[in-house]
Design a protein around this motif. Structure first.
Motif, PDB file in Angstrom:
ATOM      1  N   ARG A 260       0.736  -1.130  -0.175  1.00 24.30           N
ATOM      2  CA  ARG A 260       0.083   0.064  -0.012  1.00 24.30           C
ATOM      3  C   ARG A 260       0.768   1.284   0.063  1.00 24.30           C
ATOM      4  O   ARG A 260       0.623   2.164  -0.686  1.00 24.30           O
ATOM      5  N   GLU A 263       2.555   1.859  -3.297  1.00 26.08           N
ATOM      6  CA  GLU A 263       1.539   2.359  -4.334  1.00 26.08           C
ATOM      7  C   GLU A 263       1.447   3.776  -3.915  1.00 26.08           C
ATOM      8  O   GLU A 263       1.285   4.658  -5.047  1.00 26.08           O
ATOM      9  N   THR A 267       2.003   6.706  -7.129  1.00 26.12           N
ATOM     10  CA  THR A 267       1.044   7.726  -7.379  1.00 26.12           C
ATOM     11  C   THR A 267       1.441   9.063  -7.086  1.00 26.12           C
ATOM     12  O   THR A 267       1.384  10.170  -8.053  1.00 26.12           O
ATOM     13  N   SER A 272       0.249   5.795 -12.564  1.00 20.13           N
ATOM     14  CA  SER A 272      -1.133   5.483 -12.326  1.00 20.13           C
ATOM     15  C   SER A 272      -1.326   3.954 -11.878  1.00 20.13           C
ATOM     16  O   SER A 272      -0.529   3.158 -12.433  1.00 20.13           O
ATOM     17  N   LEU A 273      -2.148   3.501 -10.902  1.00 14.39           N
ATOM     18  CA  LEU A 273      -2.292   2.157 -10.652  1.00 14.39           C
ATOM     19  C   LEU A 273      -3.406   1.694 -11.415  1.00 14.39           C
ATOM     20  O   LEU A 273      -4.454   2.452 -11.500  1.00 14.39           O
ATOM     21  N   ASP A 274      -3.042   0.540 -12.007  1.00 13.98           N
ATOM     22  CA  ASP A 274      -4.156   0.168 -12.987  1.00 13.98           C
ATOM     23  C   ASP A 274      -4.658  -1.414 -12.771  1.00 13.98           C
ATOM     24  O   ASP A 274      -5.345  -2.016 -13.266  1.00 13.98           O
ATOM     25  N   VAL A 288       4.068  -5.121  -7.035  1.00 10.20           N
ATOM     26  CA  VAL A 288       3.425  -3.786  -7.111  1.00 10.20           C
ATOM     27  C   VAL A 288       3.730  -3.173  -8.384  1.00 10.20           C
ATOM     28  O   VAL A 288       4.879  -2.939  -8.737  1.00 10.20           O
ATOM     29  N   SER A 289       2.753  -2.753  -9.114  1.00  9.12           N
ATOM     30  CA  SER A 289       2.964  -2.097 -10.444  1.00  9.12           C
ATOM     31  C   SER A 289       2.430  -0.863 -10.715  1.00  9.12           C
ATOM     32  O   SER A 289       1.248  -0.456  -9.990  1.00  9.12           O
ATOM     33  N   ALA A 290       2.790   0.089 -11.438  1.00 11.48           N
ATOM     34  CA  ALA A 290       2.092   1.347 -11.730  1.00 11.48           C
ATOM     35  C   ALA A 290       2.321   1.540 -13.330  1.00 11.48           C
ATOM     36  O   ALA A 290       3.603   1.266 -13.754  1.00 11.48           O
TER      37      ALA A 290
END
Ligand code: GLN
Length: 295
Positions: A260, A263, A267, A272-274, A288-290
């Motif tokens: 968390r 993330e 941001t 952007s979190l998708d 964890v990706s963005a």
């Protein structure tokens, strides 16, 4: 002396005797480790060990096996004793400067490939960067899976970079992989479609509490994430955000309970979190990706 019990053993009894000693020492997978160490000491694969089970060990084989046994009894991981670890089904040479690749880290490769396969890159070869590449495990697994991609791995450790370069050559990937010494992504320029990292993320105060196999045998540079564990993410996420091509993705490994906050850092860096983080086999959100959204 009760300890040097391998002379006078055949292969089968040496394997059993070693498994029993490892079990008494509290080693987690004594039978498997004994099989791997006997096989390595004798230069035999599983079939060889089975077909030659009744053959007696030569004195030099017994000495070599006892050397391996002593190291394993001192909780050195098998991958370090053998100098090679398996990741994504590929062999990786290891050194004191590299982590033993973890099965959990395959989650980073899986998520990166999922994202890559959804996304078309028109008219050029995909570019990948791996920040803190260590043995090269993540980068080389990705290059193995994406045959036209080109990749760069960075590391602070020249020794690790030498190991990664050797692994690239051994895996037939040397012409698509380059390695650069720098802090995180500091020496990189140009745009990348995929940026991956398994950075150090253990809070400094937790390191003395880690399992002996990690605490004593893994390089602390690759483990220690500073006071709260997030030093590396705070450094590399903004750098990566500036290096991603539009539509590109950053994928990082997270320590337990960190997804968390990572993330949030992503941001804050304009990414952007998708999708949700991807869990490892133990159910822990591990990758964890963005994305960098096109303008
Ligand atoms: N996953 C490793 C461990 O649990 C830590 C690796 C890292 O800090 N990136 O020991």
């Amino acid at each position: 002396m009760a300890t040097n019990s391998d002379s006078g053993h055949n292969i089968e009894s040496a394997r059993r005797a070693l498994a029993a000693r490892l079990q008494s020492a509290g080693v987690e997978q004594p039978a498997l480790d004994a099989r791997l160490l006997v096989g390595a000491a004798l230069g035999l694969d599983l079939t060889g060990m089975i077909t030659q089970a009744a053959r007696y060990l030569a004195p030099e084989e017994a000495v070599r096996l006892e050397g391996y046994a002593q190291r394993r009894l001192a909780h050195e991981p098998v991958a370090r004793i053998l100098g090679v670890g398996e990741f994504w089904g590929l062999p990786f040479r290891l050194s004191e400067a590299t982590l033993v690749p973890r099965p959990d880290t395959e989650t980073v490769v899986e998520l990166t490939l999922e994202i890559f396969r959804e996304h078309t890159i028109a008219g050029r070869r995909p570019r990948i960067a791996d920040i803190g590449t260590g043995s090269g495990a993540i980068l080389l697994a990705l290059l193995h899976e994406i045959p036209d991609a080109y990749g760069v791995g960075t590391d602070l450790s020249l020794s690790a970079l030498g190991t990664a370069k050797g692994n690239a050559a051994a895996l037939g990937l040397a012409d698509r992989a380059a390695f650069v010494a720098c802090s995180y992504a500091a020496a990189l320029s140009g745009l990348f479609d995929l940026i991956v990292s398994n950075p150090p993320y253990i809070p400094s105060a937790e390191i003395p509490k880690l399992d002996i196999e990690v605490r004593v045998h893994d390089p602390h540079l690759a483990l220690d994430g500073g006071n709260d564990g997030y030093d590396a993410y705070r450094a590399l996420i903004p750098q990566a955000a500036g290096l991603l091509a539009p539509g590109g993705a950053l994928v990082v490994e997270a320590g337990q309970g960190q997804a968390r906050n990572i993330e949030t850092l992503m941001t804050a860096a304009g990414l952007s979190l998708d999708r949700p983080p991807k869990a490892d086999l133990g159910g822990i959100p591990r990758a964890v990706s963005a994305r960098k959204m096109p303008p």
